[in-house]
Design a protein around this motif. Structure first.
Motif, mmCIF file in Angstrom:
data_model
loop_
_atom_site.group_PDB
_atom_site.id
_atom_site.type_symbol
_atom_site.label_atom_id
_atom_site.label_comp_id
_atom_site.label_asym_id
_atom_site.label_seq_id
_atom_site.Cartn_x
_atom_site.Cartn_y
_atom_site.Cartn_z
ATOM 1 N N LYS A 125 37.932 65.755 57.257
ATOM 2 C CA LYS A 125 38.719 65.493 55.989
ATOM 3 C C LYS A 125 38.725 63.961 55.654
ATOM 4 C CE LYS A 125 41.327 69.742 56.402
ATOM 5 N NZ LYS A 125 40.826 70.405 55.486
ATOM 6 N N THR A 162 37.355 56.141 47.081
ATOM 7 C CA THR A 162 38.368 56.984 47.203
ATOM 8 C C THR A 162 39.566 56.785 47.202
ATOM 9 O OG1 THR A 162 36.643 58.624 48.167
ATOM 10 C CG2 THR A 162 38.654 59.046 48.691
ATOM 11 N N ILE A 170 43.127 57.056 45.011
ATOM 12 C CA ILE A 170 44.494 57.765 45.593
ATOM 13 C C ILE A 170 45.684 56.529 45.064
ATOM 14 C CG2 ILE A 170 45.859 58.315 47.470
ATOM 15 C CD1 ILE A 170 43.108 59.414 48.692
ATOM 16 N N ASP A 230 48.473 68.593 45.790
ATOM 17 C CA ASP A 230 47.898 69.007 44.725
ATOM 18 C C ASP A 230 47.945 70.587 44.970
ATOM 19 O OD1 ASP A 230 46.807 66.630 43.587
ATOM 20 O OD2 ASP A 230 45.309 66.750 45.237
ATOM 21 N N TYR A 234 45.729 68.166 49.407
ATOM 22 C CA TYR A 234 46.421 66.768 49.385
ATOM 23 C C TYR A 234 45.359 65.776 49.428
ATOM 24 C CZ TYR A 234 45.439 66.824 54.272
ATOM 25 O OH TYR A 234 44.772 66.839 55.550
ATOM 26 N N ARG A 235 45.750 64.607 48.856
ATOM 27 C CA ARG A 235 44.839 63.438 48.659
ATOM 28 C C ARG A 235 45.829 62.288 49.399
ATOM 29 N NH1 ARG A 235 44.674 62.112 43.419
ATOM 30 N NH2 ARG A 235 46.248 63.677 43.088
ATOM 31 N N SER A 255 41.501 57.154 54.046
ATOM 32 C CA SER A 255 41.926 58.222 53.210
ATOM 33 C C SER A 255 41.471 59.601 53.826
ATOM 34 C CB SER A 255 41.143 58.193 51.985
ATOM 35 O OG SER A 255 41.376 56.989 51.274
ATOM 36 N N ILE A 272 41.383 64.001 52.647
ATOM 37 C CA ILE A 272 41.661 64.818 51.432
ATOM 38 C C ILE A 272 41.319 66.273 51.886
ATOM 39 C CG2 ILE A 272 40.363 65.475 49.259
ATOM 40 C CD1 ILE A 272 39.608 62.819 48.860
ATOM 41 N N ASN A 314 41.147 69.997 50.255
ATOM 42 C CA ASN A 314 40.959 70.766 48.973
ATOM 43 C C ASN A 314 40.061 72.100 49.183
ATOM 44 O OD1 ASN A 314 38.467 69.975 49.356
ATOM 45 N ND2 ASN A 314 38.458 68.431 47.557
#
Length: 217
Positions: free
Chosen positions: A21, A28, A32, A91, A106-107, A166, A168, A170
């Motif tokens: 992730k 990116t 964010i 999210d 999430y991010r 970062s 992520i 999803n």
């Protein structure tokens, strides 16, 4: 940061848990940071460790914050403390067929380094203008600008985004094969931040400016 998506900029930025992730490219990270109005800054001060939320914004490859000269956060940042800055956007809630496999969309981003004081007066004013633009683009042209006393009482600080990572998530629920036939609803409950209708203060006779209406749209 860099444009190599699988190359962490330092050892402490390497994502180890659910490494698939991880994202290390600057685009990116910027997205964010730009979606955030608040970050959390963790730092050690003597025998205590603190994590303090504060407003934030980005200019180029730096994350900016501001604070009162006498505030704990400002004093700690100006002592050249190494810090960890965290930003998270939730999210959605991911509902799986087993309790153990529930998760979130999430991010997130984590930034490492030390803050530096913006000492040049014009750079400081420009940074605060950028902050005002983040709150509501066009607002800086209408409000009273900070006076000499207000500027002198405020510290503007920045930290490089060069050492950051970062992460992520999803994807849909990931159930174990033995749970896939269970008669249990599974899916995602999206969470979305929306902009509401502007609420005037005690000067409701003043027309709502275009930039406020644009913000609400």
């Amino acid at each position: 940061m860099n444009n190599a998506p699988h190359q962490p900029p330092s050892t402490r930025t390497r994502v180890r848990r659910l490494a698939e992730k991880a994202h290390y490219e600057s685009a990116t990270l910027y997205s964010i940071v730009d979606d955030a109005y608040c970050c959390h800054i963790a730092f050690n001060q003597g025998e205590s460790t603190h994590c303090i939320p504060t407003a934030c914004w980005r200019i180029d490859d730096y994350l900016y914050i501001h604070g009162s000269n006498g505030g704990r956060l400002t004093k700690a940042m100006l002592a050249n403390n190494q810090v960890s800055v965290a930003i998270t956007h939730i999210d959605g809630l991911v509902l799986a067929r087993s309790a153990f496999n529930h998760s979130m969309h999430y991010r997130s981003a984590v930034i490492y380094g030390a803050f530096e004081l913006v000492t040049d007066k014009q750079a400081k004013i420009a940074a605060l203008d950028a902050f005002m633009d983040k709150i509501a683009s066009g607002r800086k042209h209408e409000v009273r600008q900070g006076n000499e006393q207000e500027l002198a009482a405020t510290s503007v600080m920045r930290i490089s985004l060069a050492e950051a990572a970062s992460k992520i998530s999803n994807k849909p629920p990931e159930d174990n094969e033995e749970d896939s036939a269970l008669p249990v609803w599974a899916g995602v409950l999206p969470l979305v931040t929306t902009r509401g209708k502007p609420v005037p203060a005690n000067n409701g006779a003043i027309p709502v400016p275009d930039y406020v209406n644009d913000w609400a749209r």
